[in-house]
Write a protein that holds these residues in place. Structure first.
Motif, PDB file in Angstrom:
ATOM      1  N   ALA A   1     -10.708  -1.629  16.514  1.00  0.00           N
ATOM      2  CA  ALA A   1     -11.292  -2.001  17.804  1.00  0.00           C
ATOM      3  C   ALA A   1     -11.270  -3.510  18.002  1.00  0.00           C
ATOM      4  N   GLY A   2     -11.655  -4.261  16.948  1.00  0.00           N
ATOM      5  CA  GLY A   2     -11.657  -5.713  17.061  1.00  0.00           C
ATOM      6  C   GLY A   2     -10.266  -6.273  17.259  1.00  0.00           C
ATOM      7  N   LEU A   3      -9.285  -5.713  16.555  1.00  0.00           N
ATOM      8  CA  LEU A   3      -7.905  -6.182  16.689  1.00  0.00           C
ATOM      9  C   LEU A   3      -7.323  -5.810  18.051  1.00  0.00           C
ATOM     10  N   ALA A   4      -7.615  -4.606  18.521  1.00  0.00           N
ATOM     11  CA  ALA A   4      -7.063  -4.163  19.804  1.00  0.00           C
ATOM     12  C   ALA A   4      -7.531  -5.058  20.941  1.00  0.00           C
ATOM     13  N   ARG A   5      -8.780  -5.537  20.843  1.00  0.00           N
ATOM     14  CA  ARG A   5      -9.256  -6.470  21.881  1.00  0.00           C
ATOM     15  C   ARG A   5      -8.410  -7.729  21.908  1.00  0.00           C
ATOM     16  N   MET A   6      -7.902  -8.125  20.766  1.00  0.00           N
ATOM     17  CA  MET A   6      -7.163  -9.390  20.685  1.00  0.00           C
ATOM     18  C   MET A   6      -5.683  -9.242  20.989  1.00  0.00           C
ATOM     19  N   VAL A   7      -5.066  -8.175  20.466  1.00  0.00           N
ATOM     20  CA  VAL A   7      -3.621  -8.028  20.645  1.00  0.00           C
ATOM     21  C   VAL A   7      -3.261  -7.117  21.811  1.00  0.00           C
ATOM     22  N   HIS A   8      -4.275  -6.430  22.394  1.00  0.00           N
ATOM     23  CA  HIS A   8      -4.073  -5.575  23.572  1.00  0.00           C
ATOM     24  C   HIS A   8      -3.039  -4.486  23.330  1.00  0.00           C
ATOM     25  N   ASP A   9      -3.006  -3.944  22.114  1.00  0.00           N
ATOM     26  CA  ASP A   9      -2.050  -2.891  21.779  1.00  0.00           C
ATOM     27  C   ASP A   9      -2.657  -2.078  20.640  1.00  0.00           C
ATOM     28  N   ILE A  10      -3.031  -0.828  20.924  1.00  0.00           N
ATOM     29  CA  ILE A  10      -3.697   0.003  19.921  1.00  0.00           C
ATOM     30  C   ILE A  10      -2.775   0.295  18.750  1.00  0.00           C
ATOM     31  N   GLY A  11      -1.501   0.584  19.041  1.00  0.00           N
ATOM     32  CA  GLY A  11      -0.566   0.867  17.965  1.00  0.00           C
ATOM     33  C   GLY A  11      -0.417  -0.304  17.011  1.00  0.00           C
ATOM     34  N   LEU A  12      -0.265  -1.510  17.569  1.00  0.00           N
ATOM     35  CA  LEU A  12      -0.143  -2.705  16.734  1.00  0.00           C
ATOM     36  C   LEU A  12      -1.434  -2.956  15.957  1.00  0.00           C
ATOM     37  N   ALA A  13      -2.577  -2.734  16.611  1.00  0.00           N
ATOM     38  CA  ALA A  13      -3.865  -2.937  15.940  1.00  0.00           C
ATOM     39  C   ALA A  13      -3.988  -2.018  14.728  1.00  0.00           C
ATOM     40  N   GLU A  14      -3.548  -0.767  14.868  1.00  0.00           N
ATOM     41  CA  GLU A  14      -3.630   0.164  13.740  1.00  0.00           C
ATOM     42  C   GLU A  14      -2.692  -0.267  12.621  1.00  0.00           C
ATOM     43  N   GLU A  15      -1.497  -0.737  12.967  1.00  0.00           N
ATOM     44  CA  GLU A  15      -0.554  -1.224  11.947  1.00  0.00           C
ATOM     45  C   GLU A  15      -1.146  -2.396  11.176  1.00  0.00           C
ATOM     46  N   LEU A  16      -1.757  -3.333  11.893  1.00  0.00           N
ATOM     47  CA  LEU A  16      -2.345  -4.509  11.241  1.00  0.00           C
ATOM     48  C   LEU A  16      -3.494  -4.113  10.323  1.00  0.00           C
ATOM     49  N   ALA A  17      -4.294  -3.148  10.764  1.00  0.00           N
ATOM     50  CA  ALA A  17      -5.394  -2.668   9.923  1.00  0.00           C
ATOM     51  C   ALA A  17      -4.850  -2.020   8.649  1.00  0.00           C
ATOM     52  N   GLN A  18      -3.766  -1.264   8.773  1.00  0.00           N
ATOM     53  CA  GLN A  18      -3.168  -0.635   7.595  1.00  0.00           C
ATOM     54  C   GLN A  18      -2.568  -1.683   6.662  1.00  0.00           C
ATOM     55  N   ASP A  19      -1.958  -2.728   7.242  1.00  0.00           N
ATOM     56  CA  ASP A  19      -1.428  -3.817   6.407  1.00  0.00           C
ATOM     57  C   ASP A  19      -2.546  -4.466   5.590  1.00  0.00           C
ATOM     58  N   ALA A  20      -3.693  -4.652   6.225  1.00  0.00           N
ATOM     59  CA  ALA A  20      -4.828  -5.258   5.527  1.00  0.00           C
ATOM     60  C   ALA A  20      -5.310  -4.358   4.387  1.00  0.00           C
ATOM     61  N   LEU A  21      -5.304  -3.041   4.624  1.00  0.00           N
ATOM     62  CA  LEU A  21      -5.711  -2.105   3.578  1.00  0.00           C
ATOM     63  C   LEU A  21      -4.761  -2.174   2.383  1.00  0.00           C
ATOM     64  N   VAL A  22      -3.463  -2.277   2.661  1.00  0.00           N
ATOM     65  CA  VAL A  22      -2.487  -2.407   1.576  1.00  0.00           C
ATOM     66  C   VAL A  22      -2.765  -3.671   0.764  1.00  0.00           C
ATOM     67  N   ALA A  23      -3.063  -4.766   1.474  1.00  0.00           N
ATOM     68  CA  ALA A  23      -3.381  -6.017   0.775  1.00  0.00           C
ATOM     69  C   ALA A  23      -4.611  -5.847  -0.110  1.00  0.00           C
ATOM     70  N   ALA A  24      -5.599  -5.114   0.385  1.00  0.00           N
ATOM     71  CA  ALA A  24      -6.811  -4.875  -0.403  1.00  0.00           C
ATOM     72  C   ALA A  24      -6.495  -4.060  -1.658  1.00  0.00           C
ATOM     73  N   LEU A  25      -5.667  -3.031  -1.498  1.00  0.00           N
ATOM     74  CA  LEU A  25      -5.304  -2.199  -2.647  1.00  0.00           C
ATOM     75  C   LEU A  25      -4.548  -2.996  -3.699  1.00  0.00           C
ATOM     76  N   GLU A  26      -3.818  -4.018  -3.253  1.00  0.00           N
ATOM     77  CA  GLU A  26      -3.066  -4.850  -4.190  1.00  0.00           C
ATOM     78  C   GLU A  26      -3.957  -5.882  -4.882  1.00  0.00           C
ATOM     79  N   GLN A  27      -4.915  -6.454  -4.134  1.00  0.00           N
ATOM     80  CA  GLN A  27      -5.667  -7.605  -4.637  1.00  0.00           C
ATOM     81  C   GLN A  27      -7.012  -7.247  -5.252  1.00  0.00           C
ATOM     82  N   TRP A  28      -7.703  -6.251  -4.708  1.00  0.00           N
ATOM     83  CA  TRP A  28      -9.063  -5.991  -5.176  1.00  0.00           C
ATOM     84  C   TRP A  28      -9.143  -5.531  -6.631  1.00  0.00           C
TER      85      TRP A  28
END
Length: 405
Positions: free
Chosen positions: A8-35
């Motif tokens: 929701a926060g990303l979609a407000r900024m990029v105005h694209d739900i599909g892109l917002a979901e992709e970015l959220a998934q990218d962040a999750l991958v980064a978390a799985l790698e780093q945490w």
């Protein structure tokens, strides 16, 4: 747990739900790698949001739109620490506003009802395409296509990521509530398959409804829908027998009804009524459900009041299905002959041509009138129309019961 808020926060900024979901998934991958090496941050949501926003900046740079977009989403994101406070990461807009925008966008009327339901469960419920497909008994590829097409449709239609105002808000709110109730109904009385209920879908719809009530506390119909779902969900344990067979409300053990959910439903209905607006469709349906919940036994049910509430509902939202429900209430309040009059008048309705509950209701009324041969035929027809195996078994057993011994 944080997915809907981050999207929701990303979609407000990029105005694209599909892109917002992709970015959220990218962040999750980064978390799985780093945490696993660095440990889980104190504020995981903030960490994920910060990383996702940085990915957004990188994406914009690659797309040669840096100057226009960095003013909107890139300010202050060059800090090396990816774990600032969550509110700061989300700028100044309350996160509740972002979630509400996401709800209204995912449930936009430009999408089909099936697409709205799938997209809502994906973005707000966090369900996978496999889980959604299993819930609605359709191939996973079908759900995936619906979600992809829904995102594309929203983008091509230029649907703004916003909460509409005025008359448009009322129209869009009806679409939002329709989607949530569609999800609940599919769980409450499954349209097909081998299970009479899908409790997980009911719970997901109820969760979405409660979230929506918190986001839109001044909307009576939101509280009405929550009240309706709370009270209906209270009957879950009593709606199936030992072998999973359906149990009609008149035959249910009311001691199994969940009193906590009933109290929550009454409280939600009271909140809706206190807002002072004329009762809408969901408030009226919640009031009908409350009549059932107030009766300690089936015999104590105030069917006359239920019939009167259905009369109001028919005037507000004319529908053959609502009229059929009114026929049931009339038959219980004033005798089966009265209900049969209304049912027979519905026989030519195109919308009810293949609706299994029409012959089911007619069979019940005929059986109570002692017209057993006709009742058996109606129950058999109803059984042939339903795609739900336990319901078909129940209808065939009722047909068999109409055979003279």
């Amino acid at each position: 747990m944080e997915a809907a808020r981050i999207i929701a926060g990303l979609a407000r900024m990029v105005h694209d739900i599909g892109l917002a979901e992709e970015l959220a998934q990218d962040a999750l991958v980064a978390a799985l790698e780093q945490w696993p090496e660095s440990g889980t941050p104190d504020n995981p949501g903030a960490w994920l949001m910060a990383v996702a926003k940085r990915r957004a900046v990188d994406r914009i740079r690659r797309q040669q739109r840096l100057e226009r977009k960095l003013e909107e989403i890139g300010h202050g994101l060059e800090d090396e620490d990816p774990a600032p406070e969550f509110d700061a990461v989300l700028d100044t807009d309350p996160i509740e506003d972002d979630l509400l925008r996401l709800v209204f966008t995912a449930c936009h009327p430009v999408l089909s009802a099936q697409a709205r339901a799938a997209l809502t469960l994906r973005l707000l419920g966090g369900l996978t395409t496999e889980e959604i497909a299993r819930a609605f008994l359709v191939p996973e590829a079908t759900v995936a296509q619906r979600i992809v097409r829904a995102k594309r449709t929203l983008a091509e239609a230029g649907v703004p990521f916003e909460v509409p105002e005025g008359a448009e808000r009322a129209d869009r709110l009806a679409s939002v509530l329709e989607v949530v109730y569609l999800i609940f109904n599919e769980g409450y009385a499954a349209s097909g398959g081998t299970s009479w209920m899908r409790v997980d879908l009911c719970q997901e719809a109820l969760r979405l409804g409660r979230v929506l009530a918190g986001l839109a506390p001044q909307e009576p119909e939101v509280h009405g829908l929550v009240a309706l779902m709370e009270i209906q969900a209270s009957r879950t344990r009593a709606r199936t027998g030992p072998s999973g067979e359906p149990v009609r409300i008149l035959d249910q053990n009311r001691g199994l009804w969940d009193r906590l959910l009933i109290r929550r439903g009454f409280a939600a209905l009271l909140r809706a009524e206190k807002l002072g607006a004329p009762p809408g469709p969901y408030v009226l349906q919640a009031a009908i459900a409350a009549c059932h919940a107030q009766a300690r036994t089936a015999e104590e049910t105030d069917w006359a009041r239920i019939a009167a509430l259905y009369e109001l509902l028919v005037r507000l939202t004319p529908s053959p299905v609502v009229e059929l429900n009114r026929a049931v209430a009339l038959g219980m309040a004033y005798g089966p002959a009265r209900g049969l009059e209304v049912v027979d008048a519905l026989g030519s309705e195109p919308a009810l041509k293949d609706y299994h509950l029409l012959p089911s209701v007619r069979g019940d009324l005929l059986a109570r009138l002692g017209r057993l041969d006709e009742a058996r035929t109606e129950f058999e027809r109803a059984a042939s129309l339903t795609r739900n195996l336990p319901e078909r078994t129940l209808l065939l057993s009722r047909a068999a019961a109409c055979t003279p011994s």
